[in-house]
Design an enzyme around this catalytic site. Structure first.
Site, PDB file in Angstrom:
ATOM      1  N   HIS A  41      44.410  78.653  36.879  1.00  0.00           N
ATOM      2  CA  HIS A  41      45.266  77.481  36.679  1.00  0.00           C
ATOM      3  C   HIS A  41      46.381  77.556  37.705  1.00  0.00           C
ATOM      4  O   HIS A  41      47.097  78.544  37.801  1.00  0.00           O
ATOM      5  CB  HIS A  41      45.851  77.460  35.266  1.00  0.00           C
ATOM      6  CG  HIS A  41      46.661  76.228  35.002  1.00  0.00           C
ATOM      7  ND1 HIS A  41      46.078  75.056  34.585  1.00  0.00           N
ATOM      8  CD2 HIS A  41      47.984  75.987  35.133  1.00  0.00           C
ATOM      9  CE1 HIS A  41      47.019  74.146  34.444  1.00  0.00           C
ATOM     10  NE2 HIS A  41      48.185  74.684  34.773  1.00  0.00           N
ATOM     11  N   CYS A  42      46.527  76.529  38.497  1.00  0.00           N
ATOM     12  CA  CYS A  42      47.529  76.493  39.560  1.00  0.00           C
ATOM     13  C   CYS A  42      48.714  75.648  39.101  1.00  0.00           C
ATOM     14  O   CYS A  42      48.582  74.444  38.882  1.00  0.00           O
ATOM     15  CB  CYS A  42      46.934  75.921  40.840  1.00  0.00           C
ATOM     16  SG  CYS A  42      48.128  75.839  42.186  1.00  0.00           S
ATOM     17  N   TRP A  43      49.857  76.286  38.956  1.00  0.00           N
ATOM     18  CA  TRP A  43      51.063  75.555  38.532  1.00  0.00           C
ATOM     19  C   TRP A  43      51.547  74.605  39.611  1.00  0.00           C
ATOM     20  O   TRP A  43      52.148  73.577  39.327  1.00  0.00           O
ATOM     21  CB  TRP A  43      52.173  76.546  38.172  1.00  0.00           C
ATOM     22  CG  TRP A  43      51.872  77.267  36.912  1.00  0.00           C
ATOM     23  CD1 TRP A  43      51.366  78.528  36.783  1.00  0.00           C
ATOM     24  CD2 TRP A  43      52.000  76.753  35.592  1.00  0.00           C
ATOM     25  NE1 TRP A  43      51.187  78.829  35.461  1.00  0.00           N
ATOM     26  CE2 TRP A  43      51.580  77.756  34.702  1.00  0.00           C
ATOM     27  CE3 TRP A  43      52.439  75.545  35.069  1.00  0.00           C
ATOM     28  CZ2 TRP A  43      51.591  77.590  33.329  1.00  0.00           C
ATOM     29  CZ3 TRP A  43      52.460  75.388  33.702  1.00  0.00           C
ATOM     30  CH2 TRP A  43      52.029  76.401  32.853  1.00  0.00           C
ATOM     31  N   GLY A  92      49.279  71.648  39.371  1.00  0.00           N
ATOM     32  CA  GLY A  92      49.382  71.057  38.047  1.00  0.00           C
ATOM     33  C   GLY A  92      48.049  70.922  37.342  1.00  0.00           C
ATOM     34  O   GLY A  92      47.939  70.154  36.392  1.00  0.00           O
ATOM     35  N   ASN A  93      47.032  71.653  37.806  1.00  0.00           N
ATOM     36  CA  ASN A  93      45.737  71.635  37.129  1.00  0.00           C
ATOM     37  C   ASN A  93      44.971  72.910  37.450  1.00  0.00           C
ATOM     38  O   ASN A  93      45.483  73.783  38.137  1.00  0.00           O
ATOM     39  CB  ASN A  93      44.922  70.397  37.511  1.00  0.00           C
ATOM     40  CG  ASN A  93      44.560  70.369  38.972  1.00  0.00           C
ATOM     41  OD1 ASN A  93      44.903  71.264  39.718  1.00  0.00           O
ATOM     42  ND2 ASN A  93      43.864  69.337  39.387  1.00  0.00           N
TER      43      ASN A  93
END
Length: 95
Positions: free
Chosen positions: A45-47, A50-51
């Site tokens: 999950h990549c902050w 955002g997804n």
């Protein structure tokens, strides 16, 4: 009557239900607790995006990393040029 290929039958036989989503998830799919959904070929999950980085977002994630790398190198280059010109007593914009 059309018989599915043996490989396809194996893929259908390995579907497991996600305990969180309550849907059948394909092989290599993982549930993301941040997004609240199952993602095919989930990497992480990549902050910053955002997804989740998964099957459909690998290309976008690599583009993001490339753009950040270009921006980093440009910023470092501008900083080095500024330090060098300041050390030589040259003011930016006055030659």
């Amino acid at each position: 009557m059309h018989m599915p290929h043996a490989m396809h039958m194996h893929a259908y036989a390995t579907l497991q239900a996600c305990d969180m989503c309550m849907v059948d998830k394909p092989p290599r799919a993982k549930h993301c607790y941040d997004c609240g959904r199952c993602v095919r070929r989930m990497d992480h999950h990549c902050w910053w995006l955002g997804n989740c980085v998964g099957q459909r977002t690998h290309r976008r994630f690599l583009f993001f990393l490339g753009a950040q790398s270009v921006l980093l190198w440009w910023t470092c280059g501008a900083a080095v040029c500024g330090v060098v010109s300041a050390a030589h007593g040259v003011r930016v914009g006055q030659g």
